[in-house]
Enzyme design. Sequence first.
Site, PDB file in Angstrom:
ATOM      1  N   ASN A  13       2.270   3.736   9.315  1.00  0.00           N
ATOM      2  CA  ASN A  13       0.947   3.874   8.714  1.00  0.00           C
ATOM      3  C   ASN A  13       0.223   2.535   8.886  1.00  0.00           C
ATOM      4  O   ASN A  13       0.534   1.566   8.208  1.00  0.00           O
ATOM      5  CB  ASN A  13       1.130   4.231   7.229  1.00  0.00           C
ATOM      6  CG  ASN A  13      -0.164   4.143   6.437  1.00  0.00           C
ATOM      7  OD1 ASN A  13      -1.252   4.103   7.016  1.00  0.00           O
ATOM      8  ND2 ASN A  13      -0.051   4.105   5.114  1.00  0.00           N
ATOM      9  N   LYS A  15      -2.744   1.768   8.185  1.00  0.00           N
ATOM     10  CA  LYS A  15      -3.785   1.532   7.165  1.00  0.00           C
ATOM     11  C   LYS A  15      -5.093   1.086   7.842  1.00  0.00           C
ATOM     12  O   LYS A  15      -5.395   1.556   8.934  1.00  0.00           O
ATOM     13  CB  LYS A  15      -3.278   0.529   6.123  1.00  0.00           C
ATOM     14  CG  LYS A  15      -1.921   0.946   5.550  1.00  0.00           C
ATOM     15  CD  LYS A  15      -1.483   0.172   4.351  1.00  0.00           C
ATOM     16  CE  LYS A  15      -0.136   0.694   3.897  1.00  0.00           C
ATOM     17  NZ  LYS A  15       0.350   0.052   2.682  1.00  0.00           N
ATOM     18  N   HIS A  99      -1.560   9.069  -0.530  1.00  0.00           N
ATOM     19  CA  HIS A  99      -0.992   7.713  -0.529  1.00  0.00           C
ATOM     20  C   HIS A  99      -1.426   7.001  -1.807  1.00  0.00           C
ATOM     21  O   HIS A  99      -2.550   7.207  -2.283  1.00  0.00           O
ATOM     22  CB  HIS A  99      -1.470   6.952   0.714  1.00  0.00           C
ATOM     23  CG  HIS A  99      -0.746   5.652   0.895  1.00  0.00           C
ATOM     24  ND1 HIS A  99      -1.059   4.540   0.165  1.00  0.00           N
ATOM     25  CD2 HIS A  99       0.293   5.313   1.698  1.00  0.00           C
ATOM     26  CE1 HIS A  99      -0.237   3.551   0.519  1.00  0.00           C
ATOM     27  NE2 HIS A  99       0.591   3.998   1.444  1.00  0.00           N
ATOM     28  N   GLU A 101      -2.503   4.175  -2.361  1.00  0.00           N
ATOM     29  CA  GLU A 101      -3.766   3.423  -2.241  1.00  0.00           C
ATOM     30  C   GLU A 101      -4.962   4.365  -2.370  1.00  0.00           C
ATOM     31  O   GLU A 101      -6.007   3.995  -2.907  1.00  0.00           O
ATOM     32  CB  GLU A 101      -3.789   2.660  -0.903  1.00  0.00           C
ATOM     33  CG  GLU A 101      -2.831   1.462  -0.955  1.00  0.00           C
ATOM     34  CD  GLU A 101      -2.238   1.075   0.387  1.00  0.00           C
ATOM     35  OE1 GLU A 101      -2.755   1.495   1.433  1.00  0.00           O
ATOM     36  OE2 GLU A 101      -1.230   0.350   0.374  1.00  0.00           O
ATOM     37  N   GLU A 171       7.387   6.689  -2.326  1.00  0.00           N
ATOM     38  CA  GLU A 171       6.945   5.309  -2.153  1.00  0.00           C
ATOM     39  C   GLU A 171       6.709   4.670  -3.517  1.00  0.00           C
ATOM     40  O   GLU A 171       5.615   4.836  -4.102  1.00  0.00           O
ATOM     41  CB  GLU A 171       5.637   5.264  -1.361  1.00  0.00           C
ATOM     42  CG  GLU A 171       5.734   5.866   0.022  1.00  0.00           C
ATOM     43  CD  GLU A 171       4.694   5.253   0.967  1.00  0.00           C
ATOM     44  OE1 GLU A 171       5.103   4.662   1.962  1.00  0.00           O
ATOM     45  OE2 GLU A 171       3.496   5.344   0.662  1.00  0.00           O
ATOM     46  N   GLY A 177       3.896  -3.144   0.197  1.00  0.00           N
ATOM     47  CA  GLY A 177       3.207  -4.364   0.599  1.00  0.00           C
ATOM     48  C   GLY A 177       3.596  -5.601  -0.201  1.00  0.00           C
ATOM     49  O   GLY A 177       2.943  -6.626  -0.117  1.00  0.00           O
ATOM     50  N   SER A 217       7.769  -1.607   1.797  1.00  0.00           N
ATOM     51  CA  SER A 217       8.387  -2.805   2.383  1.00  0.00           C
ATOM     52  C   SER A 217       9.615  -2.492   3.238  1.00  0.00           C
ATOM     53  O   SER A 217      10.607  -3.226   3.200  1.00  0.00           O
ATOM     54  CB  SER A 217       8.728  -3.825   1.294  1.00  0.00           C
ATOM     55  OG  SER A 217       7.540  -4.266   0.664  1.00  0.00           O
TER      56      SER A 217
HETATM   57  P1  PGA Z   1       4.479  -1.356   3.404  1.00  0.00           P
HETATM   58  O1  PGA Z   1       3.595  -0.049   3.180  1.00  0.00           O
HETATM   59  O2  PGA Z   1       5.575  -1.000   4.391  1.00  0.00           O
HETATM   60  O3  PGA Z   1       3.540  -2.389   3.953  1.00  0.00           O
HETATM   61  O4  PGA Z   1       5.059  -1.731   2.081  1.00  0.00           O
HETATM   62  C1  PGA Z   1       4.188   1.219   3.107  1.00  0.00           C
HETATM   63  C2  PGA Z   1       3.139   2.271   2.845  1.00  0.00           C
HETATM   64  O5  PGA Z   1       2.177   2.006   2.114  1.00  0.00           O
HETATM   65  O6  PGA Z   1       3.228   3.393   3.378  1.00  0.00           O
END
Ligand code: PGA
Length: 262
Positions: A13, A15, A99, A101, A171, A177, A217
């Site tokens: 992803n 983003k 997601h 976010e 997640e 992140g 992560s």
């Molecule tokens: P990240 O994001 O690997 O940067 O922690 C994962 C995600 O949001 O799908």
Amino acid sequence: MAITNEKAFIAGNWKMHKNIDEAVELVSSLKQAEEELSEAVVVVIPPFTALRQIKKILEGSSLKLGAQNLFWEEKGAFTGEISPPMLKDAGCEYAVIGHSERRQYFGDTDKTVNKKIKAALAQALVPIVCIGESLEERESEQTINKVETQLRAGLEGLGEEDMSQVIIAYEPIWAIGTGLTATPAQAEEVHSFIRDKLEENYGNEIGSCVIILYGGSVKPDNTYSLLKEKNINGALVGGASLEADSFLQIAKQGIKAYKEKT
Ligand code: PGA
């Protein structure tokens, strides 16, 4: 045809990263290495603006394309939104839905997630449905409750046939992140709970085949131990999917873990 978890499933992803040239460069590097990835399902999920260009590069490749979001209507006066038929037209097979976010910054709720899942399925787009708890919820031992609620409300009204076309991504928000990853045991505890719920609600045959991804992560050095867990079928990778090297290593570690557990 039902989707199954026979192979490791690794999705990147991106983003809100990469302009079209950068996207083309990254996906071209991945494509060069695709033979080594044949034992996994590998999906790139770039920003909307790069979809079409990437689709052209992926013509004839085993790498798959996904979108980061969608709106549930097919067309109309919905300024700024993108519909499932538009994503199909651009070459997508998958769409990330709900997601954290999106839930945090753009008002996605279990209710809108549910509408989006149904709209995706109606166009034969495979939804990758994201669920997971905040740090506060984990610390107050609400993780399972939260995941259960998100599953129940998000998947409301879906039948067995529908569920055979849905992917779940667990997640934990505190791991996204942040560099903090759930330990394999922490993740597996939630994954096995999700598996049990799916088997209970959709029967063993369907529930046991659903792909349940871990995200938060994921890096080359933690992929193997996560994917060795029984109910972790792959990874939804954010930051580490932005470089070809790290994403390829993650896919290879996933393949290795999968081989050893099956
Ligand atoms: P990240 O994001 O690997 O940067 O922690 C994962 C995600 O949001 O799908």
